[in-house]
Motif scaffolding. Structure first.
Motif, PDB file in Angstrom:
ATOM      1  N   MET A  56      43.892  40.161  38.574  1.00  0.00           N
ATOM      2  CA  MET A  56      42.286  40.965  37.898  1.00  0.00           C
ATOM      3  C   MET A  56      41.187  40.517  39.122  1.00  0.00           C
ATOM      4  O   MET A  56      40.698  41.395  39.612  1.00  0.00           O
ATOM      5  N   LYS A  57      41.652  38.982  39.144  1.00  0.00           N
ATOM      6  CA  LYS A  57      40.735  38.676  40.326  1.00  0.00           C
ATOM      7  C   LYS A  57      40.941  39.236  41.645  1.00  0.00           C
ATOM      8  O   LYS A  57      40.308  39.387  42.076  1.00  0.00           O
ATOM      9  N   GLN A  58      41.579  39.183  42.418  1.00  0.00           N
ATOM     10  CA  GLN A  58      42.196  39.443  43.598  1.00  0.00           C
ATOM     11  C   GLN A  58      41.854  40.726  43.523  1.00  0.00           C
ATOM     12  O   GLN A  58      41.490  41.387  44.808  1.00  0.00           O
ATOM     13  N   PHE A  59      42.564  41.946  42.212  1.00  0.00           N
ATOM     14  CA  PHE A  59      42.165  43.028  42.829  1.00  0.00           C
ATOM     15  C   PHE A  59      40.727  43.594  42.760  1.00  0.00           C
ATOM     16  O   PHE A  59      40.680  44.250  43.975  1.00  0.00           O
ATOM     17  N   MET A  60      39.903  42.872  42.176  1.00  0.00           N
ATOM     18  CA  MET A  60      38.557  43.284  42.568  1.00  0.00           C
ATOM     19  C   MET A  60      38.376  43.151  43.519  1.00  0.00           C
ATOM     20  O   MET A  60      37.202  43.519  44.509  1.00  0.00           O
TER      21      MET A  60
END
Length: 406
Positions: free
Chosen positions: A239-243
């Motif tokens: 999730m963090k990488q995507f954001m």
């Protein structure tokens, strides 16, 4: 085992605890059933607009919450495509109605404040409702442990998967086609952000953050879902990488809000809403049963009114029930039943159009804010940004009134 309760509230979230506290302030006892083994604090925080503070003041808990959360004095909208601020609006704190009062309130703090004001034993944890049936003037509430409660009033405050809403005939909320990642970052020292509500818009994404106090910042990130995103659901790291790949042109200190967030403080959830026509034609109340909060009007978070409107619901419902149950000692069971039914009808009538407006506005604002394409991006950044800011303030200026009609 069967026990008789005057008022049974299903769900110890914002709507349920607000209703219980409102009733308590009016001298009316209720029982709150919560399926989990403790208060549910997922979601971290939410924006509390002026309408929420009016409801909290009606409950008598506004001041202690104000002392723990900083007031925000402005709203700033920025395009992540151009990196340029497209609109800015100050929250005027003057005038006859004290202007706009906006803060970022931590969900745990609000729920604990509500719960601590209730008499001991009001909340019964690990109590999941599995079915509901009628029995004369009462409703039989069957729990997963095999016990049965007899309720003179049954209120569903049990979220988007509400058993009470299902009993009333509502369909499951619709998927909006978008999902939200939410998180909270805690600074060892001051985060140094101005007391503003910061929002950013890009190609198919919308995100923003709110300083709750000097060391805590709550943030959100919404995006259009696809099958490729499903693998993120169980992985905060993904999730963090995507954001971070979708943030666009933003200042380094804003990017750091997302970079510094610990993985344990990140959650993802699909965005759901109840089609507004169901609000117009559906049974918000039926006989001695009604719904509030997300069980009643789940909406997309684009105007920040989910938690605020749940507070409104609780105050209005407590007021309507308080009027219905006044001098109940002199009533027969049939008269009490009829007065409860009329009280819930008044609640439904008062809240129906407000819920319709909130759901419709949230969906419309979300479509514009998160839309993609050159034409929509141009209109949003050059023409509609000020309109969107006005909608947020307009929806947040509502007054649900006091607990007592007198």
């Amino acid at each position: 085992m069967e026990a008789v309760e005057d008022i049974v509230i299903v769900g110890a979230g914002i709507a349920g605890l607000t209703t219980a506290l409102g009733l308590h302030r009016l001298g009316i006892r209720s029982l709150v059933l919560e399926s989990s083994d403790g208060l549910r604090t997922t979601g971290f925080a939410f924006t509390t607009w002026t309408n929420a503070w009016r409801a909290l003041d009606a409950l008598g808990i506004g001041e202690p919450l104000r002392q723990q959360h900083n007031q925000l004095f402005g709203l700033q909208l920025t395009s992540t495509i151009s990196g340029i601020s497209t609109a800015e609006r100050q929250f005027d704190a003057t005038g006859a109605r004290r202007g706009h009062e906006v803060r970022g309130v931590q969900r745990r703090t609000l729920l604990e404040t509500l719960a601590n004001e209730l008499p001991s034993g009001t909340i019964r944890y690990s109590s999941k409702v599995v079915s509901i049936e009628e029995s004369g003037f009462l409703k039989l509430v069957h729990l997963s442990d095999g016990s049965i409660l007899k309720a003179k009033v049954l209120t569903g405050c049990d979220g988007v998967n509400s058993a009470v809403a299902k009993w009333l005939g509502f369909k499951k909320p619709a998927f909006a086609g978008r999902s939200a990642i939410r998180g909270c970052v805690y600074y060892d020292h001051s985060h140094s952000f101005e007391p503003k509500f910061f929002q950013f818009f890009g190609e198919g994404v919308r995100f923003g953050f709110i300083p709750c106090d000097d060391k805590t910042v709550y943030w959100f990130f919404t995006f259009y879902s696809s099958s490729k995103n499903e693998e993120m659901e169980e992985s905060p790291a993904k999730m963090k990488q995507f954001m971070l790949q979708k943030l666009g042109k933003i200042p380094d200190n804003v990017r750091a809000v997302f970079e510094k967030t610990e993985l344990d403080n990140i959650i993802l959830s699909p965005l759901k809403f109840r089609p507004p026509w169901e609000i117009l034609w559906g049974n918000i109340s039926k006989t001695n049963v009604c719904v509030t909060g997300d069980a009643f009007h789940p909406m997309t978070p684009d105007i920040g009114q989910g938690g605020c409107s749940a507070l409104e619901d609780g105050v209005v419902l407590a007021r309507c029930l308080g009027e219905a149950l006044r001098d109940k000692q002199s009533m027969s069971s049939e008269e009490e039943y009829k007065r409860i039914e009329m009280g819930l009808r008044r609640y439904a009538k008062e809240r129906r159009w407000r819920a319709f407006e909130l759901i419709s506005t949230a969906y419309m604002v979300g479509y514009i804010q998160q839309g993609n394409g050159k034409v929509l991006n141009f209109l949003r950044d050059r023409v509609l940004a000020t309109f969107l800011a006005r909608q947020l303030l307009k929806m947040g200026s509502f007054d649900c009134g006091k607990l007592s009609a007198s």
